[in-house]
Every structure is written in structure tokens, then in C-alpha cells.
Write a protein that holds these residues in place. Structure first.
Motif, PDB file in Angstrom:
ATOM      1  N   CYS A  70      57.403   3.248  27.120  1.00  0.00           N
ATOM      2  CA  CYS A  70      56.327   4.233  27.104  1.00  0.00           C
ATOM      3  C   CYS A  70      55.608   4.108  25.758  1.00  0.00           C
ATOM      4  O   CYS A  70      56.065   3.386  24.867  1.00  0.00           O
ATOM      5  CB  CYS A  70      56.855   5.654  27.315  1.00  0.00           C
ATOM      6  SG  CYS A  70      57.900   6.276  25.988  1.00  0.00           S
ATOM      7  N   SER A  71      54.524   4.836  25.602  1.00  0.00           N
ATOM      8  CA  SER A  71      53.775   4.820  24.351  1.00  0.00           C
ATOM      9  C   SER A  71      54.567   5.530  23.250  1.00  0.00           C
ATOM     10  O   SER A  71      55.501   6.293  23.533  1.00  0.00           O
ATOM     11  CB  SER A  71      52.427   5.522  24.533  1.00  0.00           C
ATOM     12  OG  SER A  71      52.642   6.916  24.734  1.00  0.00           O
ATOM     13  N   TRP A  95      57.905  10.152  21.293  1.00  0.00           N
ATOM     14  CA  TRP A  95      58.243  11.270  20.399  1.00  0.00           C
ATOM     15  C   TRP A  95      58.254  12.600  21.155  1.00  0.00           C
ATOM     16  O   TRP A  95      59.070  13.475  20.846  1.00  0.00           O
ATOM     17  CB  TRP A  95      57.304  11.293  19.190  1.00  0.00           C
ATOM     18  CG  TRP A  95      57.636  10.179  18.241  1.00  0.00           C
ATOM     19  CD1 TRP A  95      56.951   9.012  18.063  1.00  0.00           C
ATOM     20  CD2 TRP A  95      58.784  10.103  17.388  1.00  0.00           C
ATOM     21  NE1 TRP A  95      57.598   8.227  17.141  1.00  0.00           N
ATOM     22  CE2 TRP A  95      58.718   8.863  16.709  1.00  0.00           C
ATOM     23  CE3 TRP A  95      59.859  10.953  17.114  1.00  0.00           C
ATOM     24  CZ2 TRP A  95      59.679   8.460  15.775  1.00  0.00           C
ATOM     25  CZ3 TRP A  95      60.806  10.549  16.186  1.00  0.00           C
ATOM     26  CH2 TRP A  95      60.724   9.324  15.532  1.00  0.00           C
ATOM     27  N   GLU A  96      57.396  12.752  22.139  1.00  0.00           N
ATOM     28  CA  GLU A  96      57.449  13.958  22.982  1.00  0.00           C
ATOM     29  C   GLU A  96      58.794  14.024  23.703  1.00  0.00           C
ATOM     30  O   GLU A  96      59.423  15.079  23.754  1.00  0.00           O
ATOM     31  CB  GLU A  96      56.312  13.954  24.003  1.00  0.00           C
ATOM     32  CG  GLU A  96      54.948  14.223  23.436  1.00  0.00           C
ATOM     33  CD  GLU A  96      53.843  14.085  24.482  1.00  0.00           C
ATOM     34  OE1 GLU A  96      54.139  14.103  25.704  1.00  0.00           O
ATOM     35  OE2 GLU A  96      52.677  13.940  24.073  1.00  0.00           O
ATOM     36  N   LEU A  97      59.199  12.898  24.262  1.00  0.00           N
ATOM     37  CA  LEU A  97      60.470  12.824  24.981  1.00  0.00           C
ATOM     38  C   LEU A  97      61.641  13.076  24.038  1.00  0.00           C
ATOM     39  O   LEU A  97      62.576  13.805  24.374  1.00  0.00           O
ATOM     40  CB  LEU A  97      60.593  11.446  25.634  1.00  0.00           C
ATOM     41  CG  LEU A  97      61.578  11.268  26.763  1.00  0.00           C
ATOM     42  CD1 LEU A  97      61.317  12.244  27.895  1.00  0.00           C
ATOM     43  CD2 LEU A  97      61.535   9.829  27.265  1.00  0.00           C
ATOM     44  N   PHE A  98      61.596  12.483  22.861  1.00  0.00           N
ATOM     45  CA  PHE A  98      62.652  12.639  21.857  1.00  0.00           C
ATOM     46  C   PHE A  98      62.920  14.121  21.549  1.00  0.00           C
ATOM     47  O   PHE A  98      64.054  14.515  21.300  1.00  0.00           O
ATOM     48  CB  PHE A  98      62.251  11.888  20.580  1.00  0.00           C
ATOM     49  CG  PHE A  98      63.212  12.051  19.446  1.00  0.00           C
ATOM     50  CD1 PHE A  98      64.442  11.405  19.455  1.00  0.00           C
ATOM     51  CD2 PHE A  98      62.897  12.842  18.349  1.00  0.00           C
ATOM     52  CE1 PHE A  98      65.335  11.539  18.405  1.00  0.00           C
ATOM     53  CE2 PHE A  98      63.784  12.980  17.294  1.00  0.00           C
ATOM     54  CZ  PHE A  98      65.006  12.334  17.323  1.00  0.00           C
ATOM     55  N   LEU A  99      61.902  14.947  21.612  1.00  0.00           N
ATOM     56  CA  LEU A  99      62.033  16.367  21.286  1.00  0.00           C
ATOM     57  C   LEU A  99      62.187  17.255  22.522  1.00  0.00           C
ATOM     58  O   LEU A  99      62.360  18.461  22.394  1.00  0.00           O
ATOM     59  CB  LEU A  99      60.812  16.822  20.481  1.00  0.00           C
ATOM     60  CG  LEU A  99      60.614  16.103  19.151  1.00  0.00           C
ATOM     61  CD1 LEU A  99      59.279  16.491  18.539  1.00  0.00           C
ATOM     62  CD2 LEU A  99      61.768  16.383  18.187  1.00  0.00           C
ATOM     63  N   ASP A 100      62.144  16.666  23.710  1.00  0.00           N
ATOM     64  CA  ASP A 100      62.179  17.428  24.952  1.00  0.00           C
ATOM     65  C   ASP A 100      63.604  17.877  25.299  1.00  0.00           C
ATOM     66  O   ASP A 100      64.511  17.056  25.432  1.00  0.00           O
ATOM     67  CB  ASP A 100      61.614  16.567  26.086  1.00  0.00           C
ATOM     68  CG  ASP A 100      61.563  17.317  27.391  1.00  0.00           C
ATOM     69  OD1 ASP A 100      60.642  18.133  27.567  1.00  0.00           O
ATOM     70  OD2 ASP A 100      62.467  17.105  28.233  1.00  0.00           O
TER      71      ASP A 100
END
Length: 170
Positions: free
Chosen positions: A13-14, A19-24
Motif C-alpha cells: 500500500c502507499s 501509517w494510517e493502518l499502523f495506528l488503526d
């Protein structure tokens, strides 16, 4: 002595989505408690500022087959607090591991960064310094922590790429 680790994976992914996923929270629960079978992984606190985010996570990783020499020193499990600071602009996550036991003898510091990879993907790079100041078994523990970190990150990358595909994240 200390043990140094460098772990790299391409995440499909981009960087922004990574980073969105890392914090989800949903993703992290699925990864750590679901897939990696950590007995404990929970966000204890988050302070989200304009330029950085500070996060404290309470962790007990799944640890199998600890050698007797290590068990005598640290017990049957390894619980710790992960103090992390994300520099949002640099996309750099600095983490310090603070063990529940032996906090004055076991030191783990890591940095996670990302860079673009071919195909619009992301190369995740995690480096860590592991230092255990326990006479006789320090080096053994350092090597075990390094091996467990590498194993978790390898498994985590496979899970993450599957999670991205299954959830339509690009």
C-alpha cells in the motif's frame, strides 16, 4: 555487547495508508492478539499533536520455548510498555521498550521508517538496538529478543499484506 537488528519488508500500500493502518486499532488487534497470539496488546494512552503523536502500548508478546537459563532470569513471560513517538512529517516512529521486570538491565530501542517502493508500495524499515546487562545470559537474551522481533515482523508483514488485500486498502 549489544545486538542490532534491521528488518525490511515491502508493504503493498502507499506510505500514507501504511501509517494510517499502523495506528488503526482494529488492524492492530487483528494482528497482535488475533494473528500473532499476543496475550496482551493494548493502547494505554495517545497524545496526538500537530507534528507528533505519542503513544504508549502495553504488550505481552507470545513467547514459545524459552530456554531454562532465560526463564530463570526473566520468568515465563516478557511484559513491557512500548513508548512510541511518531514524527508525522518525517514518518519516523521512535520506540523505547520498558520491561515490567529488569527495566534497569534490558534495553530495546527501535526506529521504524518508510520509503516508497516500486508499484506504489511502501518499504517498511525497522532497526533496533538490544542491550541486556545480565552477567552470563545477556548475550543469549539479546539474540533471542532479536530473533523474536525478526519473526514477529516477518509474520506481521505477511499478515498486513493479506489484510490490505482483504480489506481493499491501497
Amino acid at each position: 555487547m549489544s545486538e542490532k537488528v534491521r528488518i525490511e519488508h515491502v508493504i503493498e500500500c502507499s506510505e500514507e495508508k501504511f501509517w494510517e493502518l499502523f495506528l488503526d486499532e482494529k488492524y492492530n488487534q487483528a494482528l497482535f492478539q488475533g494473528y500473532l497470539k499476543f496475550p496482551l496488546w493494548k493502547v494505554a494512552s495517545v497524545v496526538d499533536g500537530e507534528k507528533e503523536m505519542k503513544r504508549v502500548v502495553e504488550v505481552e508478546p507470545y513467547v514459545a520455548d524459552l530456554p531454562t537459563a532465560i526463564k530463570k532470569v526473566i520468568g515465563d513471560n516478557i511484559r513491557y510498555k512500548e513508548d512510541g513517538v511518531l514524527d508525522k512529517e518525517k514518518r519516523r516512529y521512535n520506540v523505547t521498550v520498558v520491561p515490567v521486570r529488569l527495566a534497569d538491565k534490558l534495553f530495546v530501542r527501535g526506529v521504524q521508517t518508510t520509503e516508497p517502493a516500486p508499484g506504489g508500495f511502501t518499504k517498511r524499515i525497522f532497526t533496533a538496538d538490544i542491550d541486556v546487562k545480565i552477567f552470563g545470559v545477556g548475550g543469549l537474551i539479546e539474540k533471542r529478543v532479536a530473533a523474536d522481533l525478526t519473526r514477529s515482523y516477518d509474520l506481521g508483514a505477511k499478515f498486513t499484506n493479506r489484510y490490505i488485500k482483504e480489506n481493499g486498502i491501497a
